[in-house]
Design a protein around this motif. Structure first.
Motif, short mmCIF file in Angstrom:
data_model
loop_
_atom_site.label_atom_id
_atom_site.label_comp_id
_atom_site.label_asym_id
_atom_site.label_seq_id
_atom_site.Cartn_x
_atom_site.Cartn_y
_atom_site.Cartn_z
N MET A 119 -4.98 -4.44 -19.13
CA MET A 119 -5.12 -4.11 -17.82
C MET A 119 -4.11 -4.85 -17.07
N THR A 120 -3.27 -4.18 -16.13
CA THR A 120 -2.42 -4.87 -15.14
C THR A 120 -3.00 -4.63 -13.81
N PHE A 121 -2.48 -5.56 -12.96
CA PHE A 121 -2.88 -5.33 -11.38
C PHE A 121 -1.74 -5.31 -10.42
N THR A 122 -2.02 -4.95 -9.45
CA THR A 122 -1.01 -4.76 -8.31
C THR A 122 -1.09 -6.12 -7.35
N GLU A 123 -0.33 -5.99 -6.19
CA GLU A 123 -0.37 -7.11 -5.35
C GLU A 123 -1.34 -6.88 -4.03
N THR A 124 -2.39 -6.15 -4.26
CA THR A 124 -3.33 -6.01 -3.30
C THR A 124 -4.12 -7.47 -3.33
N GLU A 125 -4.46 -8.04 -2.21
CA GLU A 125 -5.03 -9.32 -1.82
C GLU A 125 -6.59 -9.29 -1.43
N ARG A 126 -6.73 -7.93 -0.56
CA ARG A 126 -8.20 -8.15 0.01
C ARG A 126 -8.33 -6.57 0.18
N VAL A 127 -9.65 -6.56 0.16
CA VAL A 127 -10.52 -5.12 0.63
C VAL A 127 -11.73 -5.24 1.51
N THR A 128 -11.42 -4.95 2.78
CA THR A 128 -12.62 -5.09 3.68
C THR A 128 -13.51 -4.03 3.56
N ILE A 129 -14.90 -4.25 3.62
CA ILE A 129 -15.98 -3.28 3.30
C ILE A 129 -16.91 -3.29 4.39
N GLY A 130 -16.68 -2.14 5.19
CA GLY A 130 -17.61 -1.72 6.42
C GLY A 130 -17.08 -2.52 7.62
N GLN A 131 -16.10 -3.49 7.94
CA GLN A 131 -15.62 -4.05 8.95
C GLN A 131 -14.86 -3.01 9.76
N PRO A 132 -14.95 -2.76 11.08
CA PRO A 132 -14.30 -2.01 11.85
C PRO A 132 -12.75 -2.01 11.68
N ALA A 133 -12.28 -0.99 11.44
CA ALA A 133 -10.73 -1.02 11.27
C ALA A 133 -9.93 -1.89 12.15
N ARG A 134 -10.17 -1.61 13.46
CA ARG A 134 -9.32 -2.30 14.54
C ARG A 134 -9.42 -3.67 14.18
N GLU A 135 -10.70 -4.21 13.95
CA GLU A 135 -10.66 -5.81 13.86
C GLU A 135 -9.91 -6.14 12.43
N ALA A 136 -10.27 -5.59 11.48
CA ALA A 136 -9.52 -6.07 10.18
C ALA A 136 -8.09 -6.07 10.27
N ILE A 137 -7.37 -4.83 10.94
CA ILE A 137 -5.95 -4.77 11.13
C ILE A 137 -5.57 -5.99 11.89
N ARG A 138 -5.96 -6.12 13.06
CA ARG A 138 -5.74 -7.32 13.85
C ARG A 138 -5.87 -8.86 13.18
#
Length: 384
Positions: free
Chosen positions: A1-20
């Motif tokens: 298995m190989t992996f990419t450079e994604t560091e974080r996944v937010t689950i259920g947090q409002p998008a505007r807050e997560a992006i900011r």
């Protein structure tokens, strides 16, 4: 298995807050938003994200057509270049997601016309080897906020359609994967039922072709098993009650799990290979390609070896005698199309689809060997 450079996944947090929060963490000062036209035009959600970013927001672009035509991706690239983007945020479905990741690559290689896409895309050589010519990945990172379930936001691979060839071509580098994925079920309320459910079946297809693959492993199978069970439950619940945010989040988590094995290196099979061509060549939405093809591919493969399909049938609830029959019943219960005629593909296109499918890497990794366009033609005829 190989992996990419994604560091974080937010689950259920409002998008505007997560992006900011992520923009602040990265000290991004020129955030470029690549948005769904529908979300930007018909809702306040994109404007709310722009307001949340404040003076960190540089520009917003919308207007990526389905299957990400190269001309649209180039227009987005030019807009990002003009905005001097230092962070790209995609908000929308699979085509918007794909475009954003490719934009980051094109900026790195200073691409300014569609002909300059050609040296960058993945291709299959005459011996069947998959060749990826990209060695330098993008410097500008991407945040993906998906509103459908196709799962491409987790993948370093993206597709853009060469309009002259009517062929969707892949672009891949591990740093094309987003630095963060935002799973906000509230944003998906605006997604049409047909798009939500059909892309959900696309995620189901990811899980099924993982479980069906002789090149999978116990780790990947476990993820695909969980993904398939989450999706079966979540899709039925959102069909019954579109406002069920818990069910929508189950679908999003299932779509994520369905992608981890693909990203890790488990190859897909003929359903995905044919689906890529039905999309890029015949303009069939990706979700619909899986709705139509996946049960027929399962049936065709089972004639060769059905041993890997036992677990699929269990995940689908052991409701029918075979995995293909159970999957057919699930798709029909969601009101999705089940024949090529229903998605506008007539028999006059079959040979073109069959020939182009042999150019797709996943045609070479189907559990039942695909040896020539004639094999693809056999599957297509079952789907009439």
């Amino acid at each position: 298995m190989t992996f990419t450079e994604t560091e974080r996944v937010t689950i259920g947090q409002p998008a505007r807050e997560a992006i900011r929060d992520q923009a602040e963490k990265m000290d991004a000062r020129r955030v470029f938003i690549l948005a769904s036209q529908t979300l930007r035009t018909n809702t306040d959600e994109i404007a709310a994200i722009e307001r949340e970013l404040g003076d960190r927001h540089a520009a917003t672009f919308s207007g990526i057509a389905p299957h990400a035509p190269r001309t649209d991706v180039l227009r987005a690239t030019n807009a990002a270049r003009e905005a001097r983007a230092d962070l790209i945020v995609s908000i929308g479905g699979g085509s918007v997601t794909d475009a954003a990741k490719i934009v980051a690559l094109l900026l790195k290689h200073d691409v300014r016309c569609v002909e300059e896409f050609d040296p960058l895309h993945v291709y299959v050589d005459p011996e069947g080897n998959v060749i990826n010519p990209v060695t330098l990945g993008p410097d500008i990172r991407v945040i993906c906020v998906p509103t459908t379930l196709s799962g491409g936001e987790f993948n370093a691979l993206s597709g853009a359609t060469n309009e002259l060839m009517q062929h969707k071509q892949g672009y891949e580098h591990r740093s094309m994967a987003p630095i963060m994925v935002v799973l906000d079920p509230a944003l998906t309320i605006y997604t049409s039922e047909q798009l939500w459910l059909s892309t959900g079946v696309r995620a189901v297809d990811h899980a099924i072709e993982t479980l069906a693959s002789h090149l999978s492993n116990d780790f990947a199978d476990g993820l695909a098993d969980s993904a398939l069970r989450l999706l079966v439950e979540g899709l039925a619940r959102t069909k019954a009650d579109p406002s069920d945010l818990e069910a929508r989040l189950k679908c999003q988590l299932g779509a994520w799990q369905s992608m981890i094995s693909i990203i890790g290196g488990v190859p897909m099979g003929a359903s995905h290979a044919i689906g890529h061509i039905l999309g890029g060549t015949c303009d069939v939405p990706h979700g619909y390609t899986s709705c139509v093809m996946s049960p027929y591919v399962l049936s065709w493969n089972a004639e060769h070896d059905a041993s890997r399909q036992v677990r699929i049938l269990q995940c689908l609830g052991n409701t029918h005698g075979t995995a293909s029959e159970a999957l057919d019943a699930l798709i029909r219960s969601l009101g999705m199309p089940r024949t090529l005629a229903e998605v506008g593909v007539g028999e006059e296109r079959f040979q073109q689809v069959a020939n182009n499918t042999m150019l797709d890497a996943f045609a070479r990794t189907n559990p039942r060997p695909v040896r020539s366009p004639a094999d693809i033609m056999e599957i297509l005829r079952r789907a009439t």
